[in-house]
Design an enzyme around this catalytic site. Sequence first.
Site, PDB file in Angstrom:
ATOM      1  N   PRO A  65     -44.131  13.950 -12.781  1.00 19.65           N
ATOM      2  CA  PRO A  65     -44.949  13.353 -11.731  1.00 19.65           C
ATOM      3  C   PRO A  65     -44.234  13.498 -10.391  1.00 19.65           C
ATOM      4  O   PRO A  65     -43.000  13.440 -10.329  1.00 19.65           O
ATOM      5  CB  PRO A  65     -45.070  11.883 -12.154  1.00 19.65           C
ATOM      6  N   HIS A  66     -45.005  13.714  -9.338  1.00 20.69           N
ATOM      7  CA  HIS A  66     -44.390  13.975  -8.045  1.00 20.69           C
ATOM      8  C   HIS A  66     -45.342  13.655  -6.909  1.00 20.69           C
ATOM      9  O   HIS A  66     -46.542  13.487  -7.125  1.00 20.69           O
ATOM     10  CB  HIS A  66     -43.935  15.435  -7.942  1.00 20.69           C
TER      11      HIS A  66
END
Length: 154
Positions: A65-66
Site C-alpha cells: 500500500p502506498h
Amino acid sequence: MDLSDLIEQDAIFPSLRSQTKKQVLQDLSERAAALAGLSPRDVYETVAARERLGSTGIGGGIAIPHGKIAGLSRIRGVFGRLAKPVDFDSLDDQPVDLVFLLLAPEDSGADHLKALSKIARLLRDPSVLGQLRALHDATTIHNLMTHTVPPFAA
C-alpha cells in the site's frame, strides 16, 4: 536510492495481529504517522484512497500500500509481517502476510515510483521472502531488507 533510506529499524513490525485488510492499513498507518509526525487519519485516508483504485496486493502474499501525502519531508516505509494472513483482494486471490506501506511527499515525482520498484523487486526475491517469513525480530528483518548483513539461512 537504498532501502536503508526508506525504512528504519523502528518501522519494522514482525508480528502484527491485524485480522482484516482495513485493520492492517489502520495499524500500519498509525505506526507510519507516529514515525513521520503526521496525523494517523491523514495517513490512513491517503493509503485507503489509493486502495480504492485497486488492490495493492501484488500476489505471493505481498501487499505494498502506498500514497503521496502533504507534510512529509522524505519517502518513508513501514513493514509488517502479519501473524495470520488476511484477505487483501490480491491479484492472485491469495491472502497477504507481508505488507510494506510506503509514503512519499506530494512532490516526490519519479522517486516514489523508484522506491515502489525497489521494494517490489526485494519482495519478489524467493530467498528474501522465505527469510522474511522465518525471521521474528525487527533488527534481523531490517538487516535483511537493507542488506547490511550477509543473507541469512532460511
